[in-house]
Design a protein around this motif. Structure first.
Motif, PDB file in Angstrom:
ATOM      1  N   GLY A 193     -10.814   2.698  -2.358  1.00 35.24           N
ATOM      2  CA  GLY A 193     -10.855   4.162  -2.329  1.00 35.24           C
ATOM      3  C   GLY A 193     -10.536   4.764  -3.682  1.00 35.24           C
ATOM      4  O   GLY A 193     -11.196   5.709  -4.134  1.00 35.24           O
ATOM      5  N   GLU A 194      -9.531   4.224  -4.358  1.00 31.07           N
ATOM      6  CA  GLU A 194      -9.146   4.800  -5.650  1.00 31.07           C
ATOM      7  C   GLU A 194     -10.203   4.522  -6.717  1.00 31.07           C
ATOM      8  O   GLU A 194     -10.509   5.401  -7.528  1.00 31.07           O
ATOM      9  CB  GLU A 194      -7.774   4.280  -6.083  1.00 31.07           C
ATOM     10  N   THR A 205      -7.162  -2.450   1.594  1.00 29.39           N
ATOM     11  CA  THR A 205      -6.453  -3.259   0.595  1.00 29.39           C
ATOM     12  C   THR A 205      -5.565  -2.304  -0.197  1.00 29.39           C
ATOM     13  O   THR A 205      -6.058  -1.376  -0.850  1.00 29.39           O
ATOM     14  CB  THR A 205      -7.461  -3.981  -0.319  1.00 29.39           C
ATOM     15  N   ILE A 206      -4.260  -2.514  -0.093  1.00 29.71           N
ATOM     16  CA  ILE A 206      -3.295  -1.556  -0.642  1.00 29.71           C
ATOM     17  C   ILE A 206      -2.687  -2.087  -1.943  1.00 29.71           C
ATOM     18  O   ILE A 206      -2.157  -3.196  -1.985  1.00 29.71           O
ATOM     19  CB  ILE A 206      -2.186  -1.260   0.404  1.00 29.71           C
ATOM     20  N   ILE A 207      -2.747  -1.240  -2.959  1.00 28.75           N
ATOM     21  CA  ILE A 207      -2.316  -1.620  -4.306  1.00 28.75           C
ATOM     22  C   ILE A 207      -0.794  -1.718  -4.407  1.00 28.75           C
ATOM     23  O   ILE A 207      -0.071  -0.817  -3.951  1.00 28.75           O
ATOM     24  CB  ILE A 207      -2.812  -0.560  -5.324  1.00 28.75           C
ATOM     25  N   PHE A 208      -0.329  -2.783  -5.047  1.00 19.14           N
ATOM     26  CA  PHE A 208       1.063  -2.846  -5.509  1.00 19.14           C
ATOM     27  C   PHE A 208       1.075  -2.424  -6.968  1.00 19.14           C
ATOM     28  O   PHE A 208       1.795  -1.522  -7.355  1.00 19.14           O
ATOM     29  CB  PHE A 208       1.621  -4.260  -5.324  1.00 19.14           C
ATOM     30  N   ALA A 209       0.230  -3.042  -7.762  1.00 20.96           N
ATOM     31  CA  ALA A 209       0.024  -2.669  -9.168  1.00 20.96           C
ATOM     32  C   ALA A 209      -1.366  -3.172  -9.553  1.00 20.96           C
ATOM     33  O   ALA A 209      -1.770  -4.246  -9.113  1.00 20.96           O
ATOM     34  CB  ALA A 209       1.084  -3.305 -10.061  1.00 20.96           C
ATOM     35  N   CYS A 210      -2.077  -2.388 -10.359  1.00 18.49           N
ATOM     36  CA  CYS A 210      -3.427  -2.832 -10.696  1.00 18.49           C
ATOM     37  C   CYS A 210      -3.892  -2.178 -11.993  1.00 18.49           C
ATOM     38  O   CYS A 210      -3.821  -0.955 -12.146  1.00 18.49           O
ATOM     39  CB  CYS A 210      -4.387  -2.483  -9.562  1.00 18.49           C
TER      40      CYS A 210
END
Ligand code: ZN
Length: 148
Positions: free
Chosen positions: A25-26, A111-116
């Motif tokens: 999404g981001e 899918t959820i971001i921790f850091a990217c």
């Protein structure tokens, strides 16, 4: 027979995605905000959990599966093109656990971001439109005017 077109390099964006946001999404939001019609994406980092897909060629459907735990993004590779006039990010991702075992597949919402950290390369030139492909059942690029 392969079909392809010559494209030219355009702007390059580089940055980090938001903790807790949806990865697909981001990336899609950035493409919409920046008016990107064609490009490639590379990223790595970590996710809190992942939702991936495997395309079943026999049934012509995506079989989704969830990895409901923190994982490293060892590689995300994707492209941007247009589907129904809007930017669509198509990405595949490889994720690794604490033992180094890897999982991979087609990146799905969830899918959820921790850091990217990401690099987004924009291309100029012809627009690639995704349209339904009879042979595969997938929304592939329609490039029939430029067969080589
Ligand atoms: Zn895919």
């Amino acid at each position: 027979m392969a079909t392809y077109k010559q494209i030219q390099p355009g702007k390059v964006f580089m940055g980090k995605l938001s903790h807790g946001a949806d990865l697909l999404g981001e990336l899609t939001d950035i493409c919409i905000r920046e008016g990107i019609r064609l490009g490639r994406i590379e990223a790595f980092g970590a996710v809190q959990k992942a939702a991936l897909g495997f395309y079943d060629q026999r049934t012509r459907t995506y079989q989704g599966f969830a990895l409901d735990r923190p994982l490293e993004i060892t590689k995300l590779i994707g492209n941007v093109s247009l589907k129904e006039g809007k930017p669509m990010v198509h990405a595949h991702i490889t994720l690794a656990d604490k033992d180094g075992s890897a999982y991979g597949g087609h990146l799905m919402p969830g899918t959820i971001i921790f850091a990217c950290e990401f690099v987004l390369q924009v291309f100029e030139g012809p627009v690639f439109h995704r349209e339904y492909d009879e042979r595969t059942g997938l929304p592939l690029w329609n490039m029939d005017s430029q067969q080589i």
